[in-house]
Design a protein around this motif. Structure first.
Motif, PDB file in Angstrom:
ATOM      1  N   ASN A 152       0.934  -1.196  -0.103  1.00 27.47           N
ATOM      2  CA  ASN A 152      -0.103   0.005   0.074  1.00 27.47           C
ATOM      3  C   ASN A 152       0.803   1.310  -0.037  1.00 27.47           C
ATOM      4  N   MET A 153       1.237   1.500  -1.335  1.00 25.56           N
ATOM      5  CA  MET A 153       2.308   2.774  -1.570  1.00 25.56           C
ATOM      6  C   MET A 153       1.632   4.042  -0.917  1.00 25.56           C
ATOM      7  N   GLY A 154       2.516   4.848   0.012  1.00 28.51           N
ATOM      8  CA  GLY A 154       2.099   5.996   0.716  1.00 28.51           C
ATOM      9  C   GLY A 154       1.761   5.685   2.094  1.00 28.51           C
ATOM     10  N   SER A 155       1.719   4.666   2.581  1.00 31.28           N
ATOM     11  CA  SER A 155       1.612   4.438   3.829  1.00 31.28           C
ATOM     12  C   SER A 155       2.913   4.627   4.599  1.00 31.28           C
ATOM     13  N   PHE A 156       2.853   4.948   5.972  1.00 26.96           N
ATOM     14  CA  PHE A 156       4.287   5.381   6.853  1.00 26.96           C
ATOM     15  C   PHE A 156       4.149   4.740   7.974  1.00 26.96           C
ATOM     16  N   PHE A 157       5.482   4.387   8.586  1.00 26.76           N
ATOM     17  CA  PHE A 157       5.429   3.834   9.740  1.00 26.76           C
ATOM     18  C   PHE A 157       6.834   4.360  10.335  1.00 26.76           C
ATOM     19  N   THR A 165      -6.113   5.991   4.691  1.00 27.84           N
ATOM     20  CA  THR A 165      -6.542   7.093   5.771  1.00 27.84           C
ATOM     21  C   THR A 165      -6.029   8.599   5.495  1.00 27.84           C
ATOM     22  N   ILE A 166      -4.918   8.597   5.186  1.00 25.54           N
ATOM     23  CA  ILE A 166      -4.296   9.837   5.027  1.00 25.54           C
ATOM     24  C   ILE A 166      -5.183  10.608   3.637  1.00 25.54           C
ATOM     25  N   GLU A 167      -5.489   9.628   2.728  1.00 26.92           N
ATOM     26  CA  GLU A 167      -6.132  10.665   1.740  1.00 26.92           C
ATOM     27  C   GLU A 167      -7.726  10.656   2.008  1.00 26.92           C
ATOM     28  N   ALA A 168      -8.104   9.989   2.944  1.00 26.92           N
ATOM     29  CA  ALA A 168      -9.701   9.827   3.455  1.00 26.92           C
ATOM     30  C   ALA A 168      -9.619  11.344   4.058  1.00 26.92           C
ATOM     31  N   PHE A 169      -8.713  11.711   4.891  1.00 30.95           N
ATOM     32  CA  PHE A 169      -8.776  12.733   5.841  1.00 30.95           C
ATOM     33  C   PHE A 169      -8.849  14.243   5.132  1.00 30.95           C
ATOM     34  N   LYS A 170      -8.528  14.131   3.780  1.00 28.72           N
ATOM     35  CA  LYS A 170      -8.813  15.313   3.031  1.00 28.72           C
ATOM     36  C   LYS A 170     -10.035  15.682   2.761  1.00 28.72           C
ATOM     37  N   TYR A 171     -11.038  14.611   2.950  1.00 31.35           N
ATOM     38  CA  TYR A 171     -12.374  15.097   2.727  1.00 31.35           C
ATOM     39  C   TYR A 171     -13.243  14.955   4.016  1.00 31.35           C
ATOM     40  N   CYS A 172     -12.613  14.657   5.031  1.00 30.35           N
ATOM     41  CA  CYS A 172     -13.188  14.620   6.331  1.00 30.35           C
ATOM     42  C   CYS A 172     -13.472  15.849   7.145  1.00 30.35           C
ATOM     43  N   LYS A 173     -14.058  16.145   8.189  1.00 26.00           N
ATOM     44  CA  LYS A 173     -14.211  17.312   8.857  1.00 26.00           C
ATOM     45  C   LYS A 173     -12.747  17.588   9.386  1.00 26.00           C
ATOM     46  N   PRO A 174     -12.333  19.014   9.352  1.00 31.08           N
ATOM     47  CA  PRO A 174     -10.973  19.353   9.718  1.00 31.08           C
ATOM     48  C   PRO A 174     -10.713  19.218  11.363  1.00 31.08           C
ATOM     49  N   TRP A 233       6.217  13.498  20.056  1.00 29.84           N
ATOM     50  CA  TRP A 233       6.817  12.706  19.137  1.00 29.84           C
ATOM     51  C   TRP A 233       5.640  12.332  18.172  1.00 29.84           C
ATOM     52  N   PHE A 234       4.505  12.010  18.773  1.00 28.43           N
ATOM     53  CA  PHE A 234       3.200  11.613  18.078  1.00 28.43           C
ATOM     54  C   PHE A 234       2.473  12.670  17.324  1.00 28.43           C
ATOM     55  N   LEU A 235       2.616  14.046  17.904  1.00 26.22           N
ATOM     56  CA  LEU A 235       1.927  15.259  17.147  1.00 26.22           C
ATOM     57  C   LEU A 235       2.987  15.589  16.003  1.00 26.22           C
ATOM     58  N   CYS A 236       4.113  15.527  16.173  1.00 23.55           N
ATOM     59  CA  CYS A 236       5.222  15.629  15.065  1.00 23.55           C
ATOM     60  C   CYS A 236       4.991  15.139  13.811  1.00 23.55           C
ATOM     61  N   LEU A 237       4.745  13.427  14.051  1.00 18.59           N
ATOM     62  CA  LEU A 237       4.654  12.652  13.043  1.00 18.59           C
ATOM     63  C   LEU A 237       3.158  12.769  12.294  1.00 18.59           C
ATOM     64  N   LEU A 238       2.270  13.199  13.040  1.00 16.73           N
ATOM     65  CA  LEU A 238       0.858  13.683  12.506  1.00 16.73           C
ATOM     66  C   LEU A 238       1.107  14.764  11.441  1.00 16.73           C
ATOM     67  N   ARG A 239       1.901  15.713  11.859  1.00 16.61           N
ATOM     68  CA  ARG A 239       2.067  16.882  10.904  1.00 16.61           C
ATOM     69  C   ARG A 239       3.003  16.615   9.792  1.00 16.61           C
ATOM     70  N   ASP A 240       3.770  15.896  10.179  1.00 17.90           N
ATOM     71  CA  ASP A 240       4.944  15.690   8.999  1.00 17.90           C
ATOM     72  C   ASP A 240       4.488  14.746   8.040  1.00 17.90           C
ATOM     73  N   HIS A 241       3.586  13.623   8.302  1.00 14.36           N
ATOM     74  CA  HIS A 241       3.398  12.407   7.506  1.00 14.36           C
ATOM     75  C   HIS A 241       1.885  12.299   7.047  1.00 14.36           C
ATOM     76  N   VAL A 242       1.010  12.848   7.928  1.00 13.36           N
ATOM     77  CA  VAL A 242      -0.389  12.518   7.804  1.00 13.36           C
ATOM     78  C   VAL A 242      -1.192  13.776   7.198  1.00 13.36           C
ATOM     79  N   THR A 243      -0.859  15.041   7.701  1.00  8.81           N
ATOM     80  CA  THR A 243      -1.617  16.022   7.168  1.00  8.81           C
ATOM     81  C   THR A 243      -1.065  17.393   7.344  1.00  8.81           C
ATOM     82  N   GLN A 244      -0.759  18.069   6.425  1.00  8.44           N
ATOM     83  CA  GLN A 244      -0.397  19.580   6.629  1.00  8.44           C
ATOM     84  C   GLN A 244      -1.557  20.587   6.095  1.00  8.44           C
TER      85      GLN A 244
END
Length: 819
Positions: free
Chosen positions: A381-386, A416-425, A473-484
């Motif tokens: 699943n390209m685009g996933s991150f760990f 889920t990263i792509e899905a969040f673009k169309y969810c409530k902010p 650490w968790f909030l940093c990874l959310l901003r860097d790899h999940v949503t800007q």
């Protein structure tokens, strides 16, 4: 088996037993002994012997049966005048003991006891050709239910050598009570478990997926029976011993043979079993089964030595497959129903851990396999991150370069990263405890689509405690790899680590993001400080108010009546906990972290699993969720819906309120209106007047901006101006956006045997986080937030000083009040 009724004479009973057993005319009954249940204390149940000598004894036995708690029948032992002894229950008939119906039953000769010479002789002929010529199989017992607790108590007199002890006769009184319904119909927990799956899952337990023949639960055991493995053979013998309420011991066991004897073998009991491995080494055969037990149970317990954690594991493995969060108490009840024995909590817990290992893998191996599975998942699943963080492995003596100690892991999926673009902010973050072999905390970031369906976005496993470093650490990874995404509303509780981590991260500060507090946690913190449930409820009502004008009036009244709360609220910004001060509607009406709490409940079973199984379960649950939601959205599109069903129903409800509204136009260019409600004839109160600004999408009631779709006042304006009210609904509530949330495709992982384990250090768990011995303490401390309105006040915690709920005697406000 026979039935008796009150008034049966002693001689009549003897004659009926004589005919039932098919005795010879020369054989006479010397003695009748009944096993009678007696209760000692509140829970302890024991059995005592009761000699039947006259009519009065029969009445006493029936009276004792009427007051029983466990017995379903009366068990009677019969002694004859001559011969050998036997104690095989009559209701377990077989050709070995009773023969055919056209000939009487005879008493067999004394059984032969295995000696060392016989054993050595068999070793020499272990693989003789006679093994394949076995044509006659002698049944060793069947799968019929037996009594619960065993035979006689410790005070049972030894059997005389001059008499024959016939098998116990099962007697059902005429007034016997019908059996109760199955246990899974009584316990609501079992309604979600698939009972079509066999409880005794031998394939899963022993790993023999290709097994076609062999012993199955409920099959009889016979001489010449073959088993695929030694473990399965031992499993079958244990179940046989439990059914007959006897205990066996292993006297010899190696890679070629297995010899088991009765634990009373030294006292003359001839029962023994001998099995050897076959020529090809792929199966085990029962070569000897020397008669049956002649011993009597000298002590009765509510547990059985052969009912170990391996047997329990095989019985509950299907339960754990459906719900890994099954509690040991439910396992105890299940084993009670299956086998009639009461096991300890510790044994149930050990069996649960073994079942989890059988189903989901070993705990230590799971940590080692984690980086390889996550790497393979990101390739599928390209685009996933760990992100996996480890520490150096060393002890007092040396440093291990080939090992790394697990510290924490973060993972998210491209879907889920792509899905969040169309969810409530909005993002709700929360942590929950892990309940497996190693302690830890599962962090989850959750959002919601326009149809009100929650969606987990990212996960992390960190050390217990929810420390500042882990949240940062968790909030940093959310901003860097999940949503800007700018302008995100972050909702959490008022944990000190979260507040500090948000302040120290620039991208989680305005205007990039806005940190809000969960109103339920604000109310709980207030109650912890002031110990007043009534004031807490007032604070909750104030927080949910949509009108800023009404909030200011009611809040000032609250402060005037409770001046001791002024300093506490001065440190709490109203924008972080009040709906009326959320003028931009960044919360989308969400005042609590219920979304994250719901995900915690969904993953309740996963929190008992090894770490790789936990990660895989989040993936499988999301795949299943995406498929289900995509089907539902297709139905909404086919039905011609424009917005979500919930928003459409709410708009229809509010449209009914516009009948009594009067709309005044103030400026058509600026789109300013005034909406007045009609005079209430019943209450004699004038209607409210609200100002509507369509350009800035605001209404004085506060609902339009906080919920992001029209309120009743805006609907009244749209009716007067012939405007399409759907144009004023936020795009996240439209079917077009909701469909895009679940439009991403998932790609299967496939056979995990294809996962290549790359060279490198092995990840091992942190041994300091392993749970200690003993019953685990509850990590969930309930408070008033866990109460519901329907919960009885008697089930809540009550203060022993003032007898009020909401606090205890140590924190009671009446404790330090002067007399």
């Amino acid at each position: 088996m026979m039935k008796i009724k009150r008034g049966t004479a002693y001689n009549e009973l003897k004659e009926r037993i004589h005919q039932k057993l098919g005795l010879h005319g020369s054989q006479s009954i010397h003695r009748l002994i009944a096993k009678v249940e007696t209760v000692v204390g509140k829970e302890s149940v024991y059995y005592i012997r009761n000699d039947i000598c006259d009519d009065e004894d029969i009445e006493c036995v029936i009276d004792a049966f009427d007051n029983r708690t466990l017995q379903n029948f009366i068990e009677i032992y019969v002694e004859l005048e001559s011969g050998e002894s036997s104690s095989i229950p009559m209701h377990r008939r077989s050709a070995q003991y009773y023969g055919q119906e056209d000939r009487p039953v005879g008493v067999s000769a004394p059984p032969q006891v295995l000696t060392d010479e016989v054993e050595e002789e068999e070793d020499e002929n272990m693989h003789s050709d006679d093994e394949d010529d076995l044509e006659r199989f002698i049944p060793l017992g069947d799968s019929s239910d037996t009594d619960v607790e065993g035979d006689f108590d410790a005070h049972m007199d030894p059997v005389s050598s001059r008499t024959i002890t016939m098998p116990p006769l099962r007697v059902d009184p005429v007034s016997s009570v019908p059996e109760s319904d199955p246990f899974w119909n009584e316990s609501p927990h079992y309604s979600s478990i698939n009972w079509a799956v066999c409880d005794d899952d031998m394939d899963t337990l022993y790993g023999d997926d290709d097994k076609q023949d062999g012993w199955q639960l409920g099959d009889p055991l016979y001489l010449g029976q073959q088993f695929p493995s030694k473990s399965e053979l031992q499993h079958a013998v244990k179940l046989h011993c439990m059914k007959s309420h006897r205990t066996s011991k292993v006297y010899k066991s190696d890679e070629r043979r297995l010899l088991m004897r009765c634990e009373h073998h030294a006292n003359g009991c001839p029962w023994n079993m001998r099995a050897i491995v076959q020529h090809n080494g792929n199966s085990w055969m029962v070569r000897k089964w020397a008669n049956d037990h002649t011993c009597l149970n000298q002590s009765l317990t509510r547990d059985h030595k052969q009912l170990d954690s391996d047997i329990i594991c095989a019985a509950i493995i299907s339960m754990l497959r459906d719900d890994p969060a099954v509690k040991p108490v439910l396992i105890q009840e299940r084993i009670k129903r299956l086998y009639g024995y009461n096991i300890t909590y510790k044994k149930a817990w050990k069996a649960k851990m073994k079942a989890i290992v059988k189903l989901y893998g070993d705990w230590e191996e799971s940590f080692a396999f984690l980086p390889h599975w996550l790497t393979y998942m990101t390739q599928c699943n390209m685009g996933s991150f760990f992100r996996l963080d480890t520490d150096e492995c060393f002890d007092e003596r040396r440093f291990y370069s080939d090992k790394r100690v697990f510290r924490r892991v973060f993972w998210t999926f491209n879907q889920t990263i792509e899905a969040f673009k169309y969810c409530k902010p909005i993002l709700q973050v929360d942590g929950t405890h892990l309940y497996g072999k190693y302690k830890g905390t599962l962090l989850i970031a959750t959002s919601q689509d326009g149809d009100g369906k929650l969606l987990p976005i990212a996960f992390a496993v960190v050390p217990p405690g929810e420390k500042y470093d882990d949240w940062w650490w968790f909030l940093c990874l959310l901003r860097d790899h999940v949503t800007q995404r700018p302008g995100i509303c972050l909702i959490s509780d008022r944990h000190a680590s979260i507040i500090r981590a948000v302040k120290d991260h620039r991208t989680w500060q305005p205007p990039y993001a806005y940190h809000m507090y969960c109103l339920r946690h604000v109310g709980s913190n207030f109650n912890t400080r002031f110990r007043d449930i009534a004031l807490k409820k007032t604070i909750m009502k104030l927080g949910y108010m949509s009108s800023k004008i009404q909030f200011d009036l009611r809040f000032q009244e609250f402060i005037d009546a409770n001046p001791q709360c002024v300093s506490w609220f001065e440190r709490l910004n109203k924008e972080k906990w009040c709906r009326s001060y959320d003028e931009e509607g960044r919360r989308f009406g969400h005042m609590t972290t219920n979304l994250a709490e719901c995900v915690n409940k969904v993953l309740r079973g996963a929190r008992n699993l090894p770490i790789t199984a936990l990660v895989k379960m989040t993936c499988s649950r999301l795949v299943e969720y995406f498929v289900t939601r995509r089907v539902e959205n297709d139905k909404h599109i086919s039905a011609g819906r424009i917005v979500s069903k919930k928003v459409e129903e709410e708009l229809q409800r509010m449209d009914q309120l516009t009948v009594t509204y009067r709309v005044r136009l103030y400026d058509r260019d600026l789109q300013l209106y005034e909406v007045e409600d009609a005079y209430n004839q019943s209450t004699h109160v004038a209607g409210d007047i609200m100002t509507v600004d369509l350009i800035n999408r605001k209404c004085q009631c506060g609902r339009f901006s906080s919920r992001r779709f029209p309120c009743s006042h805006v609907l009244a304006v749209c009716k007067m101006e012939n405007l399409n009210h759907f144009d004023y609904v936020d795009p996240v509530f439209t079917i077009r956006y909701i469909s895009q949330v679940y439009a991403a495709h998932w790609y299967p992982i496939g056979n995990e045997m294809l996962i290549q384990q790359e060279q490198g250090p092995t990840v091992i768990p942190n041994k300091t986080l392993a749970r200690t011995r003993g019953r685990p303490k509850s990590t969930r401390i309930q408070n008033e937030m866990d109460w519901v309105e329907s919960q009885a006040s008697s089930s809540r915690y009550i203060c022993q000083t003032c007898h009020q709920s909401g606090h205890n005697s140590r924190t009671c406000p009446m404790r330090n009040r002067p007399a």
